[in-house]
Motif scaffolding. Structure first.
Motif, PDB file in Angstrom:
ATOM      1  N   PHE A 130      29.916  48.526  25.708  1.00  0.00           N
ATOM      2  CA  PHE A 130      30.625  47.259  25.656  1.00  0.00           C
ATOM      3  C   PHE A 130      32.100  47.506  25.905  1.00  0.00           C
ATOM      4  O   PHE A 130      32.618  48.593  25.688  1.00  0.00           O
ATOM      5  CB  PHE A 130      30.378  46.520  24.343  1.00  0.00           C
ATOM      6  N   SER A 131      32.729  46.479  26.380  1.00  0.00           N
ATOM      7  CA  SER A 131      34.163  46.505  26.608  1.00  0.00           C
ATOM      8  C   SER A 131      34.706  45.189  26.094  1.00  0.00           C
ATOM      9  O   SER A 131      34.228  44.120  26.458  1.00  0.00           O
ATOM     10  CB  SER A 131      34.448  46.654  28.106  1.00  0.00           C
ATOM     11  N   ALA A 132      35.690  45.299  25.215  1.00  0.00           N
ATOM     12  CA  ALA A 132      36.233  44.087  24.606  1.00  0.00           C
ATOM     13  C   ALA A 132      37.723  44.270  24.353  1.00  0.00           C
ATOM     14  O   ALA A 132      38.227  45.384  24.245  1.00  0.00           O
ATOM     15  CB  ALA A 132      35.499  43.789  23.302  1.00  0.00           C
ATOM     16  N   SER A 133      38.414  43.149  24.235  1.00  0.00           N
ATOM     17  CA  SER A 133      39.852  43.191  23.921  1.00  0.00           C
ATOM     18  C   SER A 133      40.157  42.128  22.882  1.00  0.00           C
ATOM     19  O   SER A 133      39.388  41.185  22.690  1.00  0.00           O
ATOM     20  CB  SER A 133      40.680  42.976  25.179  1.00  0.00           C
ATOM     21  N   LEU A 134      41.310  42.318  22.226  1.00  0.00           N
ATOM     22  CA  LEU A 134      41.710  41.340  21.212  1.00  0.00           C
ATOM     23  C   LEU A 134      42.077  40.005  21.855  1.00  0.00           C
ATOM     24  O   LEU A 134      41.784  38.948  21.308  1.00  0.00           O
ATOM     25  CB  LEU A 134      42.887  41.860  20.393  1.00  0.00           C
ATOM     26  N   LEU A 135      42.730  40.112  23.026  1.00  0.00           N
ATOM     27  CA  LEU A 135      43.183  38.897  23.704  1.00  0.00           C
ATOM     28  C   LEU A 135      42.535  38.808  25.073  1.00  0.00           C
ATOM     29  O   LEU A 135      42.238  39.830  25.685  1.00  0.00           O
ATOM     30  CB  LEU A 135      44.701  38.922  23.845  1.00  0.00           C
ATOM     31  N   ALA A 136      42.366  37.606  25.563  1.00  0.00           N
ATOM     32  CA  ALA A 136      41.767  37.416  26.881  1.00  0.00           C
ATOM     33  C   ALA A 136      42.720  37.868  27.972  1.00  0.00           C
ATOM     34  O   ALA A 136      42.311  38.488  28.948  1.00  0.00           O
ATOM     35  CB  ALA A 136      41.370  35.967  27.088  1.00  0.00           C
ATOM     36  N   SER A 137      44.001  37.615  27.820  1.00  0.00           N
ATOM     37  CA  SER A 137      44.989  38.043  28.803  1.00  0.00           C
ATOM     38  C   SER A 137      46.388  37.877  28.203  1.00  0.00           C
ATOM     39  O   SER A 137      46.563  37.219  27.170  1.00  0.00           O
ATOM     40  CB  SER A 137      44.869  37.227  30.090  1.00  0.00           C
ATOM     41  N   GLY A 138      47.337  38.474  28.851  1.00  0.00           N
ATOM     42  CA  GLY A 138      48.725  38.308  28.427  1.00  0.00           C
ATOM     43  C   GLY A 138      49.056  39.082  27.180  1.00  0.00           C
ATOM     44  O   GLY A 138      48.395  40.065  26.828  1.00  0.00           O
ATOM     45  N   ARG A 153      19.329  55.878  19.138  1.00  0.00           N
ATOM     46  CA  ARG A 153      19.846  57.157  18.660  1.00  0.00           C
ATOM     47  C   ARG A 153      20.665  57.811  19.747  1.00  0.00           C
ATOM     48  O   ARG A 153      20.335  57.719  20.920  1.00  0.00           O
ATOM     49  CB  ARG A 153      18.704  58.103  18.294  1.00  0.00           C
ATOM     50  N   GLY A 154      21.684  58.495  19.333  1.00  0.00           N
ATOM     51  CA  GLY A 154      22.487  59.206  20.320  1.00  0.00           C
ATOM     52  C   GLY A 154      23.926  59.302  19.893  1.00  0.00           C
ATOM     53  O   GLY A 154      24.303  58.908  18.788  1.00  0.00           O
ATOM     54  N   ALA A 155      24.717  59.832  20.764  1.00  0.00           N
ATOM     55  CA  ALA A 155      26.151  59.974  20.507  1.00  0.00           C
ATOM     56  C   ALA A 155      26.875  58.814  21.179  1.00  0.00           C
ATOM     57  O   ALA A 155      26.545  58.443  22.301  1.00  0.00           O
ATOM     58  CB  ALA A 155      26.645  61.305  21.062  1.00  0.00           C
ATOM     59  N   TYR A 156      27.850  58.295  20.486  1.00  0.00           N
ATOM     60  CA  TYR A 156      28.620  57.175  20.999  1.00  0.00           C
ATOM     61  C   TYR A 156      30.089  57.588  21.111  1.00  0.00           C
ATOM     62  O   TYR A 156      30.590  58.364  20.301  1.00  0.00           O
ATOM     63  CB  TYR A 156      28.508  55.950  20.067  1.00  0.00           C
ATOM     64  N   ARG A 157      30.730  57.044  22.096  1.00  0.00           N
ATOM     65  CA  ARG A 157      32.146  57.324  22.311  1.00  0.00           C
ATOM     66  C   ARG A 157      32.894  55.997  22.305  1.00  0.00           C
ATOM     67  O   ARG A 157      32.523  55.064  23.012  1.00  0.00           O
ATOM     68  CB  ARG A 157      32.330  58.023  23.648  1.00  0.00           C
ATOM     69  N   PHE A 158      33.922  55.953  21.490  1.00  0.00           N
ATOM     70  CA  PHE A 158      34.742  54.757  21.402  1.00  0.00           C
ATOM     71  C   PHE A 158      36.155  55.117  21.841  1.00  0.00           C
ATOM     72  O   PHE A 158      36.698  56.139  21.447  1.00  0.00           O
ATOM     73  CB  PHE A 158      34.785  54.221  19.956  1.00  0.00           C
ATOM     74  N   GLU A 159      36.748  54.266  22.643  1.00  0.00           N
ATOM     75  CA  GLU A 159      38.130  54.461  23.099  1.00  0.00           C
ATOM     76  C   GLU A 159      38.949  53.251  22.702  1.00  0.00           C
ATOM     77  O   GLU A 159      38.498  52.112  22.866  1.00  0.00           O
ATOM     78  CB  GLU A 159      38.183  54.633  24.620  1.00  0.00           C
ATOM     79  N   PHE A 160      40.134  53.515  22.212  1.00  0.00           N
ATOM     80  CA  PHE A 160      41.044  52.437  21.817  1.00  0.00           C
ATOM     81  C   PHE A 160      42.360  52.658  22.564  1.00  0.00           C
ATOM     82  O   PHE A 160      42.859  53.763  22.645  1.00  0.00           O
ATOM     83  CB  PHE A 160      41.308  52.470  20.319  1.00  0.00           C
ATOM     84  N   TYR A 161      42.908  51.600  23.077  1.00  0.00           N
ATOM     85  CA  TYR A 161      44.201  51.629  23.714  1.00  0.00           C
ATOM     86  C   TYR A 161      45.098  50.669  22.929  1.00  0.00           C
ATOM     87  O   TYR A 161      44.813  49.479  22.826  1.00  0.00           O
ATOM     88  CB  TYR A 161      44.119  51.228  25.183  1.00  0.00           C
TER      89      TYR A 161
END
Length: 147
Positions: free
Chosen positions: A88-96, A134-142
């Motif tokens: 999944f890919s998500a952000s706090l804001l839609a834009s701006g 089951r498996g390994a998950y990777r999370f990235e935060f910017y």
């Protein structure tokens, strides 16, 4: 004497008539015996056909059971073989730009703008991610900090 001869002639004619009738009955008897043999042969053949039918019915039942089992196995393999991808890919804001926080208590950040959600493991209403595979998950935060 004439009466005896008349009786003999009558008996002779009667005997000849009986012989014809006997021959006719023998012919009928032979025809019926042939029909009886044919019917017995057909009955034997019908018995064999009944046995074959019973064997084929049993085989069909077995094949149906095997087919059902195979279909269930194929369905299970399809379910198991489905690509179980989670991303999944998500952000706090839609834009701006905008501000989130500060918070004085423990507060989950809900990334409400979902770009993609393969496998529907991320709930954009609660901000919770549930690992379905089951498996390994990777999370990235910017994170961008504004002074």
């Amino acid at each position: 004497m004439q009466d005896i001869q008349a009786v003999l002639r009558e008996m002779s004619a009667s005997l000849a008539e009986h012989r014809v009738q006997i021959q006719h009955l023998q012919s009928e008897n032979e025809a019926q015996a042939a029909k009886l043999r044919e019917l017995e042969s057909q009955e034997t053949e019908m018995g064999k056909l009944k046995q074959q039918l019973q064997a084929q019915t049993a085989e069909l039942i077995t094949m149906k059971a095997r087919t059902n089992t195979a279909e269930n196995q194929v369905a299970a393999l399809k379910r198991d073989g489905e690509v179980k991808q989670v991303a999944f890919s998500a952000s706090l804001l839609a834009s701006g730009s905008g501000h989130v926080g500060p918070f004085n208590i423990h507060t989950p950040l809900v990334f409400g703008h979902v770009v993609s959600n393969i496998g529907n493991a991320y709930n954009p209403n609660t901000g919770m991610f549930t690992a379905p595979v089951r498996g390994a998950y990777r999370f990235e935060f910017y994170i961008g900090v504004v002074d």
